[in-house]
Design a protein around this motif. Structure first.
Motif, PDB file in Angstrom:
ATOM      1  N   THR A 427      -1.407  -4.631   3.017  1.00 47.06           N
ATOM      2  CA  THR A 427      -2.545  -4.649   2.117  1.00 47.06           C
ATOM      3  C   THR A 427      -2.059  -4.689   0.674  1.00 47.06           C
ATOM      4  OG1 THR A 427      -2.663  -2.231   1.983  1.00 47.06           O
ATOM      5  CG2 THR A 427      -3.899  -3.297   3.758  1.00 47.06           C
ATOM      6  N   GLN A 428      -3.011  -4.939  -0.248  1.00 42.49           N
ATOM      7  CA  GLN A 428      -2.648  -4.937  -1.660  1.00 42.49           C
ATOM      8  C   GLN A 428      -2.345  -3.527  -2.158  1.00 42.49           C
ATOM      9  OE1 GLN A 428      -5.703  -8.260  -3.185  1.00 42.49           O
ATOM     10  NE2 GLN A 428      -4.185  -7.675  -4.694  1.00 42.49           N
ATOM     11  N   ALA A 429      -2.887  -2.520  -1.507  1.00 42.78           N
ATOM     12  CA  ALA A 429      -2.658  -1.131  -1.894  1.00 42.78           C
ATOM     13  C   ALA A 429      -2.044  -0.376  -0.719  1.00 42.78           C
ATOM     14  CB  ALA A 429      -3.961  -0.474  -2.330  1.00 42.78           C
ATOM     15  N   LEU A 430      -0.787   0.048  -0.869  1.00 39.79           N
ATOM     16  CA  LEU A 430      -0.083   0.751   0.194  1.00 39.79           C
ATOM     17  C   LEU A 430      -0.320   2.256   0.105  1.00 39.79           C
ATOM     18  CD1 LEU A 430       1.308  -2.040   0.355  1.00 39.79           C
ATOM     19  CD2 LEU A 430       3.457  -0.846   0.783  1.00 39.79           C
ATOM     20  N   ASP A 431      -0.035   2.940   1.219  1.00 43.15           N
ATOM     21  CA  ASP A 431      -0.112   4.392   1.230  1.00 43.15           C
ATOM     22  C   ASP A 431       1.096   4.988   0.512  1.00 43.15           C
ATOM     23  OD1 ASP A 431      -2.485   4.355   2.657  1.00 43.15           O
ATOM     24  OD2 ASP A 431      -1.461   4.430   4.607  1.00 43.15           O
ATOM     25  N   ASP A 432       0.996   6.279   0.169  1.00 40.06           N
ATOM     26  CA  ASP A 432       2.087   6.985  -0.483  1.00 40.06           C
ATOM     27  C   ASP A 432       3.230   7.227   0.494  1.00 40.06           C
ATOM     28  OD1 ASP A 432       1.528   9.717   0.892  1.00 40.06           O
ATOM     29  OD2 ASP A 432      -0.386   9.186  -0.020  1.00 40.06           O
ATOM     30  N   ASP A 433       4.412   7.535  -0.062  1.00 40.68           N
ATOM     31  CA  ASP A 433       5.538   7.977   0.759  1.00 40.68           C
ATOM     32  C   ASP A 433       6.089   9.277   0.186  1.00 40.68           C
ATOM     33  OD1 ASP A 433       6.725   6.894  -1.490  1.00 40.68           O
ATOM     34  OD2 ASP A 433       7.681   5.236  -0.429  1.00 40.68           O
ATOM     35  N   SER A 434       6.951   9.954   0.955  1.00 43.57           N
ATOM     36  CA  SER A 434       7.444  11.261   0.541  1.00 43.57           C
ATOM     37  C   SER A 434       8.828  11.506   1.136  1.00 43.57           C
ATOM     38  CB  SER A 434       6.485  12.373   0.983  1.00 43.57           C
ATOM     39  OG  SER A 434       6.380  12.408   2.401  1.00 43.57           O
ATOM     40  N   VAL A 435       9.486  12.559   0.659  1.00 39.15           N
ATOM     41  CA  VAL A 435      10.802  12.929   1.160  1.00 39.15           C
ATOM     42  C   VAL A 435      10.933  14.448   1.136  1.00 39.15           C
ATOM     43  CG1 VAL A 435      11.846  12.747  -1.138  1.00 39.15           C
ATOM     44  CG2 VAL A 435      13.292  12.592   0.884  1.00 39.15           C
ATOM     45  N   ILE A 436      11.616  14.989   2.128  1.00 39.61           N
ATOM     46  CA  ILE A 436      12.010  16.396   2.140  1.00 39.61           C
ATOM     47  C   ILE A 436      13.528  16.440   2.220  1.00 39.61           C
ATOM     48  CG2 ILE A 436      11.901  18.587   3.360  1.00 39.61           C
ATOM     49  CD1 ILE A 436       9.158  17.898   4.318  1.00 39.61           C
TER      50      ILE A 436
END
Length: 636
Positions: A427-436
């Motif tokens: 999509t034109q707008a992706l979901d967020d990502d994260s790291v631990i």
């Protein structure tokens, strides 16, 4: 930093930058400050994730450029220049200067610094008659004023301009000889202009300090990439990113002598970005599907609250620290696109999109595409825990656990349609990502502190990683690919066996693996699969250096020598194109007086032309060998 290279070249920066107290970040763009900096006090490299100490968070880490502050009491002038011969290319030069002017002694001073660096071009193109095409110019100018309003209050103002301009690009089809891909007969370019304005109040309230900074960043990145794709033919990619960011950051930091220490802060930013894209294909079939003229307006309003508390136990031998960051990003997008087609129905006269027929009347097929509107909020609580143990004054051991977060990226419609060519529904707008990140480490100072050793082991677990990959039509696309882990070790050593001699070694090793992958992405993108290594994360890199300085007989002069050797293991991209091991040997020798120094330098002494990075059909190499002279002097 810490495995963040696997995120590729998409979205907000995985590494954050600060210029003094000013956050430097470009929405949806991996962009760092111009590297030609002069009159720096120091550079700080803070391993990630970061977010409980500074307002601008980061997944991989934060780099801070700290410039010299104005001196309130004395006049100072210094100058630096260099000239270098680039093997097989044009000459390079650098001119920098800095001046400090006390306007009102012990009250008000101004420091002006900056200069220009020209990096000689060295590449050719098969359809261009001239040579040494990829020359680059970097400008960097700043003015910093300091007003000591009272014994407790300092007020500083900063104006900083950075500019870079490159003809064509450093993206090569072959590295030895250095040849650019066919340009389609058009001269490409890459540029960037950044204007930074800031006002900082630093107030000593007694038991704590208050630092408040208001800043404005005006950033413009124009680029034109003209090349020929084996699948799609000649392509003209004309883009421009225009970004304006107003930011406010305030931090309160305890300064008391007791065992309890704390930091609390707030961060707000309002960013408006306009992205203009003109993607043109001479192939009418390809043009009808992904060729597009688009304008995307993005707004991001960020609010972050962060802080840390620590308490010294057992006379300071054991120090637990807790940190927390709340981050909220209200981000919206309005995108309008027009496709200039070569086939298909249209409302234009004659009821045809046949280019030959329309050309007789000076017409083209233009079809307005549906407007894309996106409005969402990305938010996250990011905690940090650190436990440090100091058994004595020359050693420490620590455990650190921290979470990092990044808002979802926004990409053009052409990228979504290009991904569909290979079966990836993005999509034109992706979901967020994260790291631990989980880390244990130790630091020692031995042999009367002539030997310093640091060791760290970490595991970084990235979730919903946003990655950028190539497509057969020449338009890169982004998607949320899945989860991966990076297990690493970092080791550094500094040893001074005799006065004037310093030996140093730095090593980093990383083992990375995809642990969960989106099935569509795994099927379409060669470099992504469950259990596979992660692209753009080399397994190891290391650096060795020797510095020696001493008196030059009875002349009153000083000699100095520096030798450094760096090696980075090969890596691969998301198309499984493999780069080479990169070796870099640099030497500098010189003589210095009390107010001047002259040195000879050689960069990439061995003349290596290895492939340092692969991006689809193009590759990047380290710069050719450069041998030159550098001089600087200072007056006060």
């Amino acid at each position: 930093m810490r495995g963040s290279g696997g995120l590729g070249q998409t979205g907000d920066g995985a590494v954050a930058y600060y210029l003094d107290e000013v956050p430097f970040g470009i929405l949806n763009f991996q962009f760092s400050p111009v590297s030609n900096m002069f009159d720096l006090a120091r550079i700080e490299s803070l391993r990630g994730p970061q977010g409980t100490t500074w307002g601008q968070g980061s997944m991989g880490g934060t780099i801070r450029y700290i410039v010299n502050s104005p001196d309130l009491s004395k006049f100072d002038l210094k100058f630096q220049g260099s000239y270098g011969d680039v093997e097989g290319g044009d000459a390079s030069y650098k001119l920098n200067a800095a001046i400090n002017i006390p306007v009102v002694e012990d009250v008000l001073a101004v420091r002006i610094a900056g200069g220009q660096e020209r990096r000689g071009g060295y590449a050719e193109a098969p359809d261009v008659t001239s040579d040494n095409l990829n020359k680059e110019t970097l400008d960097n100018y700043r003015i910093k004023a300091l007003w000591q309003a009272t014994d407790r209050l300092d007020v500083s103002a900063l104006i900083w301009r950075m500019e870079t301009d490159m003809d064509y690009s450093n993206a090569l089809s072959t590295v030895d000889p250095p040849v650019l891909p066919p340009t389609g007969g058009e001269m490409g370019f890459m540029g960037g202009e950044s204007d930074v304005y800031s006002l900082t109040f630093d107030y000593a309230a007694g038991s704590f300090d208050v630092v408040a900074t208001t800043s404005f960043l005006d950033h413009d990145v124009p680029l034109l990439i003209a090349f020929v794709s084996p699948f799609a033919g000649p392509i003209r990619a004309d883009q421009r990113y225009e970004t304006e960011t107003l930011a406010q950051e305030i931090r309160l930091v305890s300064t008391g002598e007791g065992p309890f220490n704390w930091l609390v802060g707030g961060y707000y930013s309002d960013t408006d970005q306009t992205h203009r894209q003109d993607q043109r294909f001479q192939n009418p079939f390809i043009q009808s599907f992904v060729g597009v003229d688009a304008v995307s307006d993005v707004n991001s309003e960020v609010l972050a609250v962060f802080g840390e508390i620590s308490y010294e136990l057992f006379d300071g031998k054991l120090v637990p620290l807790f940190g927390l960051r709340y981050f909220e990003d209200d981000r919206d997008l309005v995108s309008n696109s027009i496709r200039a087609s070569g086939i298909g129905p249209t409302s234009l006269p004659f009821g045809t999109c046949n280019p030959a027929v329309l050309a007789l009347f000076g017409l083209t097929c233009e079809v307005a595409l549906p407007e894309f509107v996106f409005d969402d909020t990305f938010d996250s609580f990011n905690p940090r825990f650190n436990l440090s143990y100091f058994p004595n004054e020359t050693s420490m051991y620590y455990v650190n656990v921290a979470k990092g977060f990044r808002s979802g990226t926004i990409q053009p419609l052409a990228a979504v349609q290009a991904a569909a060519f290979i079966g990836v529904n993005t999509t034109q707008a992706l979901d967020d990502d994260s790291v631990i990140s989980y880390e244990i480490g130790a630091k020692w100072e031995l042999l009367d502190r002539r030997l310093a050793i640091e060791l760290a082991l970490y595991r970084a677990k990235y979730e919903d990683a946003q990655v950028l990959f190539g497509t057969p039509v020449g338009v890169p696309a982004s998607a949320s690919a899945g989860d991966y882990e990076a297990d690493g070790v970092e080791f550094s050593l500094r040893f001074s066996p005799v006065p004037g001699l310093t030996l140093a070694a730095v090593f980093s090793g990383v083992s990375s693996e995809w642990t969960s992958v989106d099935p569509e992405v795994a099927l379409a993108v060669a470099g992504i699969g469950d259990g596979d290594d992660v692209p753009y994360i080399p397994e190891n890199d290391w650096n060795l250096s020797i510095d020696y300085t001493g008196a030059l007989g009875d002349t009153g002069l000083t000699h100095f020598e520096h030798i450094s050797y760096a090696r980075r293991q090969d890596q691969f991209d998301y198309s499984l194109n493999q780069s080479d091991d990169v070796d870099d040997l640099n030497v500098r020798i010189g003589v210095a007086g009390s107010r001047w120094q002259v040195s000879l330098y050689a960069n990439n002494v061995t003349g290596e032309r290895n492939m340092a990075l692969s991006l689809g059909s193009t590759v990047y190499s380290q710069r050719p060998r450069e041998i030159g002279i550098n001089f600087q002097f200072e007056l006060d």
